[in-house]
Design an enzyme around this catalytic site. Structure first.
Site, PDB file in Angstrom:
ATOM      1  N   PHE A 172    -104.685 -15.608  36.469  1.00 58.18           N
ATOM      2  CA  PHE A 172    -104.046 -14.284  36.376  1.00 58.18           C
ATOM      3  C   PHE A 172    -102.535 -14.304  36.276  1.00 58.18           C
ATOM      4  O   PHE A 172    -101.923 -13.259  36.070  1.00 58.18           O
ATOM      5  CB  PHE A 172    -104.499 -13.393  37.537  1.00 58.18           C
ATOM      6  N   SER A 211    -101.765  -4.929  42.232  1.00 60.96           N
ATOM      7  CA  SER A 211    -102.078  -6.349  42.415  1.00 60.96           C
ATOM      8  C   SER A 211    -100.925  -7.247  41.962  1.00 60.96           C
ATOM      9  O   SER A 211    -100.871  -8.420  42.329  1.00 60.96           O
ATOM     10  CB  SER A 211    -103.342  -6.711  41.627  1.00 60.96           C
ATOM     11  N   GLY A 252    -131.783  10.860  55.189  1.00 59.36           N
ATOM     12  CA  GLY A 252    -130.959  12.044  54.927  1.00 59.36           C
ATOM     13  C   GLY A 252    -129.849  12.255  55.944  1.00 59.36           C
ATOM     14  O   GLY A 252    -128.705  12.555  55.580  1.00 59.36           O
ATOM     15  N   GLU A 260     -96.457  -0.078  44.411  1.00 57.07           N
ATOM     16  CA  GLU A 260     -95.879   1.029  43.651  1.00 57.07           C
ATOM     17  C   GLU A 260     -96.933   1.557  42.678  1.00 57.07           C
ATOM     18  O   GLU A 260     -97.929   0.879  42.410  1.00 57.07           O
ATOM     19  CB  GLU A 260     -94.647   0.533  42.883  1.00 57.07           C
ATOM     20  N   ALA A 307    -101.704  -9.381  58.212  1.00 54.82           N
ATOM     21  CA  ALA A 307    -102.538  -8.176  58.283  1.00 54.82           C
ATOM     22  C   ALA A 307    -103.974  -8.482  57.876  1.00 54.82           C
ATOM     23  O   ALA A 307    -104.923  -7.984  58.483  1.00 54.82           O
ATOM     24  CB  ALA A 307    -101.958  -7.083  57.404  1.00 54.82           C
ATOM     25  N   GLU A 311    -104.707  -4.472  50.638  1.00 60.31           N
ATOM     26  CA  GLU A 311    -104.290  -5.786  51.139  1.00 60.31           C
ATOM     27  C   GLU A 311    -104.851  -6.915  50.276  1.00 60.31           C
ATOM     28  O   GLU A 311    -105.348  -7.914  50.789  1.00 60.31           O
ATOM     29  CB  GLU A 311    -104.752  -5.965  52.592  1.00 60.31           C
TER      30      GLU A 311
END
Lengths: 263, 392
Positions: free
Chosen positions: B391, B143, B348, B138, B250, B371
């Site tokens: 975290f 994360s 280039g 969202e 996934a 992901e």
């Protein structure tokens, strides 16, 4: 209807080939092999015929044990079962067509389809010899009128038309189209413009693992028949000397006259 | 000049793969080269996914290829991985579409759905008659997906969904979406719902201006009092671990996929370096160029061995989520570095779509972030290694 398709294991045309040091053939170490692209077209046409008329598609390949990979590829495209004539010998078209004749007499298909040539040696003789051995009618270089971008091709319609125990085949000839009618059984060799072969699908690859491949040793079929053609030597074309850029036309004329000595 | 050894010979994994694994890989490789590459540059320039190719992709059987039954191929996870690798050798956008369809839509229906839901949706998804998307992220919950605001409230025989999902691959073209929402009547437990395109209150605005995954549609999902039959709830789902288990599926495919993109970059600069002449010699003869190539080849071998080892573990049902985190983190970072180096090696011309490298380089920026960002996987590994979370 039963359709038999021959499939030859050939060096991947997109990979650089190496000639063996003694010139006796191609290096097989690190080489990748694929189904002869002309034979893939034959497999595709056979699958379309089967899906239109019912029946089965049998794949025949001659050669080393690893030929099973090319048979599996055709089975993964949707063919029903395989026959593998096992040999480590190098076959010339006489021996290849003889071995095919034996299998075909046993299988008695209505139609035999094969590429008009194999991209490895480009001899283009096996189909012709096989039809002669079988005593069947043959249509070589089968093609179709509609383009490969046509709706007809997109909807996977058959180019060969089978009815009343006959097959009609379109061929491209100089400046036009020729339509042949053959009694079945018949042998047909395929041109590039016959169809766009499908890819093997992942479910097809899984199903192919369970399909039957019958094996016969070559010499059980052809006894001690010997090849009539022998490849003596293969060599690379001589490397071309580097070109040069000339500054003007007089210089070009001078080089053509005095260096290349062509004018 | 001495003999040139192809990377495949250094990698030497052909004998570790079965015939059907090789055939699956080679089939998809040919298809990409012959059928997808010719469409790709224009699609990338236009910023569209060529949806007309979906039936052809489906015919190859790549959607949910590692699922057994329901018209799926039922291949092992190594074959599935090789397929992802070849798709992404083409473009990360295409691989993303296939990853989302298989791992994020078909997998949750198979795992958390009932038999009726499986029969109703899986064959259609396998045949490409339905395109699916996955709504977890969202605007304010990236994360930290547990911070999601989307809610589901029971009302008679249906649920009413409200919320906004962001950064959703395939949402603008999707026929169905797996939406993750907090069930307000059940102590805010997170559950999955199958939401169909024509349900009232379901819209999918495009996200415009992307520099990355341009040949893949990305959008939002707006759920505005969207009424979903109770029969469309994935009843066996419950808690954040349900959507996270889909992401593990996934990410496994991503580990393989980016290897394909990196191989394409390597092959491109190898060929280029041997042909491009400066100072009267091929630029591949310069030490700096060779140094890049040596590093790339080494990384590619690393990446491929990791995919194959973890693939065999997955087939033995012995692969853990933290191993998948390591696979995703390592291979994407390595691919991103290879693509970026390859870009500079092309000079280039490397900034144009005359070569696929800069497209891969830009695509991999998304893959680096989606992901589970590279940073979050670093922290997940740190947590696993120390037993201390940095975290949460």
């Amino acid at each position: 209807m039963k359709i038999l398709v021959t499939v030859k294991r050939v060096e991947d045309p997109e990979i650089k080939i190496k000639i063996k040091a003694d010139g006796s053939g191609l290096e097989s170490e690190q080489m990748k092999y694929v189904v002869n692209p002309f034979d893939e077209i034959a497999v595709e046409e056979a699958l379309r015929l089967r899906d239109t008329h019912e029946g089965e598609v049998v794949i025949l390949s001659l050669g080393v044990a690893d030929c099973a990979q090319q048979i599996r590829t055709a089975l993964a495209m949707g063919a029903d079962r395989g026959v593998h004539v096992l040999t480590d010998e190098t076959l010339d078209p006489t021996l290849a067509s003889l071995a095919m004749q034996k299998v075909i007499e046993d299988e008695s298909p209505d139609i035999v389809l094969m590429g008009k040539q194999a991209v490895d040696d480009d001899m283009g003789q096996t189909g012709v010899m096989l039809a002669e051995r079988l005593g069947w009618g043959q249509a070589s270089f089968a093609s179709k009128e509609a383009s490969l971008e046509s709706e007809e091709e997109k909807s996977k319609q058959t180019a060969l038309n089978v009815s009343d125990n006959k097959v009609t085949v379109v061929r491209e000839v100089d400046g036009g189209i020729e339509t042949l009618c053959l009694n079945l059984p018949a042998l047909i060799t395929t041109e590039l413009r016959l169809n766009i072969p499908r890819y093997a699908s992942l479910p097809g690859i899984m199903k192919a693992k369970k399909k039957e491949i019958k094996e016969f040793p070559l010499r059980d079929l052809i006894g001690d028949a010997q090849p009539l053609v022998e490849v003596l030597k293969m060599e690379k074309p001589a490397a071309r000397a580097a070109g040069m850029i000339v500054s003007d036309v007089p210089q070009l004329m001078e080089k053509l006259r005095n260096e290349a000595k062509v004018i | 000049m001495s003999a040139q050894i192809p990377l495949d010979d250094i990698l030497a994994i052909e004998h570790l793969l079965s015939e059907d694994e090789k055939l699956a890989r080679d089939t998809i490789r040919s298809w990409i080269k012959e059928r997808y590459r010719p469409l790709l540059n224009q699609a990338h320039r236009d910023g569209i996914f060529p949806v007309e190719i979906i039936p052809e992709i489906a015919e190859l059987g790549v959607f949910g290829a590692n699922i057994e039954g329901y018209d799926c191929a039922g291949m092992n996870n190594v074959s599935y991985g090789l397929v992802m690798q070849e798709l992404e050798r083409g473009d990360s956008g295409l691989r993303s579409l296939v990853s989302v369809q298989g791992a994020l839509v078909m997998y949750p229906i198979l795992t958390f759905g009932d038999e009726e839901q499986r029969q109703k949706y899986l064959p259609k998804l396998a045949k490409g008659e339905f395109v699916g998307c996955f709504g977890l992220t969202e605007p304010m919950a990236g994360s930290d997906p547990g911070a999601m605001k989307t809610t589901a409230k029971k009302d008679g025989d249906s649920y009413v969904l409200d919320g906004v999902k962001a950064w959703i691959t395939s949402s603008p073209i999707a026929d169905i979406a797996i939406i993750w929402a907090k069930c307000v009547d059940e102590d805010n437990i997170i559950r999955g719902f199958i939401v169909e395109r024509d349900f009232n209150g379901f819209t999918t605005p495009d996200i415009e201006g992307k520099f990355s995954l341009r040949a893949s549609p990305t959008g939002e999902i707006h759920l505005n009092e969207c009424r979903v039959p109770a029969a469309n709830m994935l009843a066996a789902s419950g808690g954040l671990k349900s959507p996270l288990s889909c992401l593990t599926q996934a990410r496994y495919g991503i580990g393989w996929g980016v290897t394909g993109a990196a191989m394409d970059c390597y092959q491109t600069v190898l060929d280029y370096g041997l042909e491009r002449i400066q100072f009267n010699q091929p630029i591949a003869s310069f030490q700096l160029y060779q140094s890049y190539l040596a590093e790339m080849a080494t990384q590619l071998v690393n990446m491929q061995l990791l995919t194959l080892h973890y693939g065999r573990l997955k087939d033995a049902q012995a692969l853990s989520p933290i191993q998948v985190s390591m696979l995703k983190r390592h291979n994407v970072a390595a691919a991103r570095k290879i693509a970026s180096d390859a870009r500079s090696m092309l000079g280039g011309i490397g900034i144009t779509d005359a070569y696929p490298v800069m497209r891969h380089m830009m695509n991999l920026e998304s893959v680096y972030t989606y992901e589970g960002t590279h940073e979050i996987h670093t922290l997940a590994l740190g947590r696993a290694l120390t037993g201390i979370s940095a975290f949460d």
